[in-house]
Design a protein around this motif. Structure first.
Motif, PDB file in Angstrom:
ATOM      1  N   LYS A 253       0.827  -1.200   0.000  1.00 41.22           N
ATOM      2  CA  LYS A 253       0.000   0.000   0.000  1.00 41.22           C
ATOM      3  C   LYS A 253       0.865   1.254   0.000  1.00 41.22           C
ATOM      4  O   LYS A 253       0.553   2.239  -0.662  1.00 41.22           O
ATOM      5  CB  LYS A 253      -0.926  -0.002   1.210  1.00 41.22           C
ATOM      6  N   SER A 254       1.954   1.148   0.752  1.00 35.38           N
ATOM      7  CA  SER A 254       2.838   2.305   0.830  1.00 35.38           C
ATOM      8  C   SER A 254       3.457   2.607  -0.526  1.00 35.38           C
ATOM      9  O   SER A 254       3.546   3.775  -0.939  1.00 35.38           O
ATOM     10  CB  SER A 254       3.938   2.051   1.861  1.00 35.38           C
ATOM     11  N   ARG A 255       3.892   1.509  -1.254  1.00 39.68           N
ATOM     12  CA  ARG A 255       4.472   1.733  -2.582  1.00 39.68           C
ATOM     13  C   ARG A 255       3.433   2.362  -3.519  1.00 39.68           C
ATOM     14  O   ARG A 255       3.731   3.297  -4.281  1.00 39.68           O
ATOM     15  CB  ARG A 255       4.982   0.417  -3.155  1.00 39.68           C
ATOM     16  N   GLN A 256       2.206   1.759  -3.484  1.00 40.73           N
ATOM     17  CA  GLN A 256       1.154   2.300  -4.338  1.00 40.73           C
ATOM     18  C   GLN A 256       0.870   3.762  -3.993  1.00 40.73           C
ATOM     19  O   GLN A 256       0.746   4.621  -4.874  1.00 40.73           O
ATOM     20  CB  GLN A 256      -0.123   1.460  -4.186  1.00 40.73           C
ATOM     21  N   GLU A 257       0.769   3.987  -2.740  1.00 38.11           N
ATOM     22  CA  GLU A 257       0.488   5.361  -2.311  1.00 38.11           C
ATOM     23  C   GLU A 257       1.639   6.281  -2.662  1.00 38.11           C
ATOM     24  O   GLU A 257       1.426   7.435  -3.062  1.00 38.11           O
ATOM     25  CB  GLU A 257       0.222   5.386  -0.804  1.00 38.11           C
ATOM     26  N   VAL A 258       2.872   5.733  -2.548  1.00 38.65           N
ATOM     27  CA  VAL A 258       4.034   6.560  -2.889  1.00 38.65           C
ATOM     28  C   VAL A 258       4.027   6.895  -4.372  1.00 38.65           C
ATOM     29  O   VAL A 258       4.281   8.034  -4.790  1.00 38.65           O
ATOM     30  CB  VAL A 258       5.332   5.836  -2.493  1.00 38.65           C
ATOM     31  N   ALA A 259       3.710   5.840  -5.244  1.00 39.68           N
ATOM     32  CA  ALA A 259       3.652   6.091  -6.677  1.00 39.68           C
ATOM     33  C   ALA A 259       2.565   7.117  -6.996  1.00 39.68           C
ATOM     34  O   ALA A 259       2.770   8.058  -7.784  1.00 39.68           O
ATOM     35  CB  ALA A 259       3.389   4.779  -7.426  1.00 39.68           C
ATOM     36  N   GLY A 260       1.380   6.903  -6.407  1.00 37.96           N
ATOM     37  CA  GLY A 260       0.295   7.861  -6.620  1.00 37.96           C
ATOM     38  C   GLY A 260       0.678   9.255  -6.143  1.00 37.96           C
ATOM     39  O   GLY A 260       0.407  10.264  -6.808  1.00 37.96           O
ATOM     40  N   GLU A 261       1.317   9.265  -5.012  1.00 33.75           N
ATOM     41  CA  GLU A 261       1.719  10.563  -4.472  1.00 33.75           C
ATOM     42  C   GLU A 261       2.770  11.218  -5.341  1.00 33.75           C
ATOM     43  O   GLU A 261       2.779  12.446  -5.513  1.00 33.75           O
ATOM     44  CB  GLU A 261       2.261  10.378  -3.042  1.00 33.75           C
TER      45      GLU A 261
END
Length: 449
Positions: A253-261
């Motif tokens: 989730k953190s990676r996804q959120e980081v990419a989205g961010e």
């Protein structure tokens, strides 16, 4: 002589009558009570007594004054009964040590029963032994050894009534200090050994029980610890697995959120850059407008300032010219006004008019004379004047005639001479030359001024 001896004897007797009583004077100590017995009464002396604490201890053989006394303590005193051989109700022999504490309550009653304190101690010894013998003979040795405090209280109660007849009271309960075997007896030792062995047996049983309980407790504790450890390990493993799972999910989730961010950050960054560019362009435009407006306003203000300065300079020049013109006009008008005023004054004042006419005449004559004198002097500077003395005169007279040129008479003569010269061509040329010379010198003087 007889009277002298009689007087001496009287003096000596008086001195002895004073000194002898002092030899028998007694002051009672604070810890004592003195019971004094005389032929008529018994009196107690000491601290707190009605009779005081001072008396005279006259020997008993002195008639009327002789006394006997008994000294007793008024504070608490102890009494010890040591090594008393006693028996229990089974006739078991033993020895004991007994300690008691007493106080004399009625000193007069005690003095009636005893002659001194040692007699009182003997009586107390008999009383305490009787009480101990009576009480101990009715109890078993085991009871006596176990419950010493109870027997001490019984001893005190037993002797209290008896002691009142001697004027003495107990201060505290008696105490059995020690109980032991008498000679050739092992009863107490055996009892103590039995008691010791019983105590040892009980102690060992208690110790064994305590060891058993301790070992059981240790085993149970070890089992409980092992179970607790297993449960703890299981709980820890489950928690570790859940933690790892949660960590993995959280990382994804953190990676996804980081990419989205990151994407959103890039987009927002581009928007920020665009906004900054637009804002910068607007700022530059506004700055250019402001700068142009400012330059325009500055130019206008500068032009207005220059115009105002020019106006002020022109006004200043105008004012300065007007001031100068006014000053010059005032300067030029001042003499005219003065002359007008003077003319007005002269026109109305005939005496002053005559005075001015006379003064003008004098000034004109002086001017003419000065001019003539000046002309004569200037002419003489360039003229070759020769004084010629005729044959009818002397050199001195000739010099005198030359000096007369500068007198009014001489000036008149010179004037007549000049008029004669003007009638000749040479004299006219001379006079014209003198005029030109005088005019040039005047011009030079004006230039110097």
């Amino acid at each position: 002589m007889f009277y002298l001896i009689l007087g001496s004897v009287f003096v000596i007797a008086s001195i002895l009558a004073v000194l002898i009583p002092l030899l028998f004077r007694v002051v009672v100590k604070t810890s004592e009570c003195h019971i004094v017995q005389s032929g008529k009464q018994t009196v107690s002396y000491g601290v707190g007594k009605d009779s005081g604490n001072v008396y005279y201890a006259w020997p008993s053989w002195v008639p009327l004054l002789g006394i006997t006394r008994t000294v007793l303590p008024v504070n608490n005193f102890d009494f010890h009964l040591k090594g008393y051989k006693a028996y229990d109700k089974e006739r078991v022999p033993f020895e004991l040590d007994l300690t008691s504490f007493f106080r004399i309550k009625d000193t007069n009653l005690a003095a009636e029963r005893i002659s001194n304190f040692n007699d009182l101690l003997k009586q107390l010894d008999s009383i305490v032994q009787g009480a101990a013998r009576k009480i101990l003979a009715s109890h078993d040795i085991h009871e006596i050894m176990v419950d010493r405090a109870t027997f001490g209280e019984q001893f005190t109660n037993e002797v209290e009534a008896e002691l009142l007849h001697w004027g003495v009271i107990p201060v505290k309960n008696m105490e059995l200090m020690d109980i032991r075997d008498s000679d050739d007896s092992r009863v107490i030792a055996n009892i103590m050994a039995k008691k010791s062995s019983h105590i040892e047996s009980q102690s060992r049983i208690e110790v064994a029980k305590n060891h058993q309980l301790a070992e059981t407790a240790e085993i149970e504790a070890s089992q409980a610890v092992s179970l607790s450890k297993q449960e703890a390990d299981q709980i820890v493993g489950e928690r570790e697995a859940r933690k790892n799972q949660a960590v993995g999910i959280a990382e994804q989730k953190s990676r996804q959120e980081v990419a989205g961010e990151e994407a959103m950050t890039q987009q927002k960054l581009m928007e920020v850059i665009r906004v900054k560019q637009v804002q910068q362009a607007q700022i530059d435009k506004d700055a250019a407008i402001i700068e142009g407006t400012k330059n325009k306003e500055v130019a206008i203000l500068q032009a207005e300032a220059n115009l105002e300065k020019t106006k002020r300079d022109a006004e200043g020049v105008t004012l300065e010219g007007q001031a100068k013109a006014s000053a010059e006009e005032a300067m030029q008008l001042a003499p005219v006004k003065a002359q007008i005023a003077l003319a007005n004054e002269i026109g109305t004042n005939e005496g002053y008019q005559r005075y001015l006419v006379d003064m003008r005449g004098i000034e004109a004559q002086q001017t003419i004379q000065v001019s003539v004198g000046t002309a004569q002097a200037e002419a003489l500077q360039s003229a070759d004047v020769k004084v010629i003395a005729n044959t009818s005169g002397s050199a001195t007279e000739g010099f005198t005639s030359a000096m007369q040129l500068f007198t009014p008479q001489g000036g008149t003569s010179v004037g007549g001479m000049l008029e004669s010269l003007a009638n000749t061509s040479q004299g006219k040329q001379l006079l014209d030359a003198l005029k030109l010379l005088i005019a040039s010198k005047k011009d030079l003087k004006k230039d110097d001024q």
